[in-house]
Design a protein around this motif. Structure first.
Motif, PDB file in Angstrom:
ATOM      1  N   THR A 185      -8.135 -62.229  -2.265  1.00  0.00           N
ATOM      2  CA  THR A 185      -7.107 -63.110  -1.687  1.00  0.00           C
ATOM      3  C   THR A 185      -6.992 -62.895  -0.183  1.00  0.00           C
ATOM      4  O   THR A 185      -6.891 -63.860   0.596  1.00  0.00           O
ATOM      5  N   ILE A 186      -7.010 -61.648   0.254  1.00  0.00           N
ATOM      6  CA  ILE A 186      -6.926 -61.359   1.686  1.00  0.00           C
ATOM      7  C   ILE A 186      -8.145 -61.913   2.415  1.00  0.00           C
ATOM      8  O   ILE A 186      -8.033 -62.492   3.505  1.00  0.00           O
ATOM      9  N   PHE A 187      -9.334 -61.782   1.830  1.00  0.00           N
ATOM     10  CA  PHE A 187     -10.544 -62.349   2.431  1.00  0.00           C
ATOM     11  C   PHE A 187     -10.438 -63.870   2.528  1.00  0.00           C
ATOM     12  O   PHE A 187     -10.909 -64.471   3.496  1.00  0.00           O
ATOM     13  N   GLU A 188      -9.813 -64.491   1.539  1.00  0.00           N
ATOM     14  CA  GLU A 188      -9.653 -65.951   1.572  1.00  0.00           C
ATOM     15  C   GLU A 188      -8.736 -66.367   2.717  1.00  0.00           C
ATOM     16  O   GLU A 188      -9.022 -67.333   3.432  1.00  0.00           O
ATOM     17  N   VAL A 189      -7.647 -65.623   2.914  1.00  0.00           N
ATOM     18  CA  VAL A 189      -6.737 -65.931   4.023  1.00  0.00           C
ATOM     19  C   VAL A 189      -7.450 -65.746   5.361  1.00  0.00           C
ATOM     20  O   VAL A 189      -7.351 -66.584   6.265  1.00  0.00           O
ATOM     21  N   GLY A 190      -8.188 -64.653   5.509  1.00  0.00           N
ATOM     22  CA  GLY A 190      -8.927 -64.417   6.740  1.00  0.00           C
ATOM     23  C   GLY A 190      -9.959 -65.497   7.009  1.00  0.00           C
ATOM     24  O   GLY A 190     -10.127 -65.939   8.156  1.00  0.00           O
TER      25      GLY A 190
END
Length: 445
Positions: A185-190
């Protein structure tokens, strides 16, 4: 003329600065069918390139009365050029290339930003500066956070295989599954922010430096040098906008935006100051038009790399979701292969393409590496991380085999560490906004 050898008139960098002269022989990129990724400029207010005899004052030519630089953070230089790079433009960076003069020169510039002292200052900025309004800073720190989560995940899924006595109940399923979901999820936001960064590059370009003419001597012997200093106030990149995240760049009148000249009979240096600002900053772009996509962005290697990263992260997020306990342990092997392992392979492939393209963007030719450019190292470490994540997914269908399970978990471990290294370097890069490169001998910048 090849596409990578010329700029479209509406996308030529620094076109609003009449005093900056594009050096056409230095325009280029790794692929002939994509837009240029680098260019050099000379400033018309700078003296012409000096000859060896012109470069040194009378005293320095015979080894006497050698003049020291004005302060410990500055140096004399015999030549200065302004280096535009597409990656630097997206990241809000302004690079100059200097040719230091051992004794003196016609320019006064900051020292190289690739020295150990300068790198130490850069690391200190990472723990003392928090420009949360800067999208490039957010991209770097979010990917760093995501990489830290993936490193934790790798310990939860690999360490029990190495040291079974350390395993706690449902460690791989629960701790591993939850951290996989958070990391994805964090990679998707980034990646989402990375796309916004790529479509909001400063098309007009930003000079980012203030010039001062330092007058020395008296009477008929008045001479002068040109001092270059970072001009934070005059920067037209959106990264400087502190008032809101998606507005125009916050361009203020620089403290150097004045002109004064005087000669002093005492011989004390006087200063003539000038700066150049750019008011072409556009509003934040949420979605480029179809025309812009077809005529510009699909030919922009940085956009293609960001798009590959975003697509890969979006697909990879599916495997993060299906890693959660209550989902992962309720699926058949066929379903696991289809919606858990396959998204890892496809998403990892997107990461691989992105890492390769980010490396190629910094290279003079597609086959010539660029180890002296920070962006190249970021792309390299992201490529290594992507290979690890893809290998994990490729070994997944054979997860029932103890050897395959071990290698898949190990691939996640070294892949996570590689992503973390690349993200930390990107964090450093986002705060190093005025790189100074010494011709021919600098480390990565």
């Amino acid at each position: 003329m090849l596409r990578n050898k010329t700029f479209h008139p509406s996308h030529e960098p620094l076109r609003s600065h009449d005093s900056l002269e594009l050096q056409h022989e230095h325009v280029g990129g790794p692929f002939s069918f994509l837009n240029p990724t680098r260019a050099h400029f000379r400033h018309s207010d700078l003296p012409p390139r000096p000859t060896v005899s012109e470069d040194l004052p009378d005293g320095a030519r015979d080894g006497t009365d050698v003049e020291a630089p004005p302060n410990k953070d500055e140096q004399f230089a015999s030549d200065v050029e302004f280096k535009w790079r597409s990656r630097d433009n997206r990241k809000g960076r302004h690079t100059i290339v200097v040719d230091p003069a051992n004794d003196s020169g016609k320019y006064i510039t900051p020292k190289s930003t690739s020295t150990l002292r300068a790198m130490g200052q850069g690391i200190l900025r990472m723990v003392t500066q928090y420009p949360y309004w800067n999208v490039s800073y957010l991209v770097a720190t979010i990917f760093t956070l995501g990489s830290v989560v993936w490193v934790l995940n790798s310990f939860f899924v690999w360490l029990p295989l190495v040291r079974p006595d350390t395993e706690f109940k449902d460690e791989i399923l629960t701790a591993g599954g939850v951290t996989a979901f958070l990391g994805a999820t964090i990679f998707e936001v980034g990646s989402f922010l990375l796309m916004f960064e790529s479509v909001n590059e400063n098309r007009a370009g930003c000079f980012g430096w203030a010039l001062e003419k330092v007058l020395e001597g008296s009477g008929e012997k008045v001479g002068g040098r040109v001092r270059l200093m970072p001009d934070q106030d005059g920067c037209s990149h959106h990264h400087t906008n502190k008032r809101n995240f998606v507005g125009k760049p916050d361009i203020r009148t620089s403290s150097h935006n004045s002109t004064s000249a005087a000669s002093d009979s005492s011989g004390e240096p006087q200063v003539e100051k000038a700066t150049h600002t750019n008011d072409d900053g556009a509003n934040w772009v949420w979605f480029p038009s179809a025309h812009e996509l077809s005529t510009h962005y699909f030919h922009e290697i940085g956009f293609l790399a960001s798009f590959a990263q975003f697509c890969g992260a979006s697909i990879f997020w599916i495997s993060g979701l299906t890693a959660l306990p209550g989902i992962n342990n309720k699926m058949s092997q066929g379903l696991l292969d289809g919606i858990y392992w396959t998204p890892q392979i496809l998403g990892g492939t997107g990461f691989i393409i992105s890492g390769i393209l980010f490396m190629l963007e910094t290279q003079p030719k597609w086959y010539i590496p660029a180890p002296k450019v920070l962006g190249w190292h970021i792309g390299l470490w992201n490529l290594i991380g992507a290979l690890g994540f893809t290998l994990c997914g490729a070994l997944g269908p054979a997860y029932g085999n103890s050897g395959a399970q071990y290698e898949a978990s190990l691939a996640t471990t070294w892949g996570s560490w590689a992503f973390l290294i690349g993200s930390v370097v990107q964090w450093y890069e986002s705060l190093d906004t005025h790189p100074v490169i010494e011709k021919g001998k600098d480390a990565a910048s």
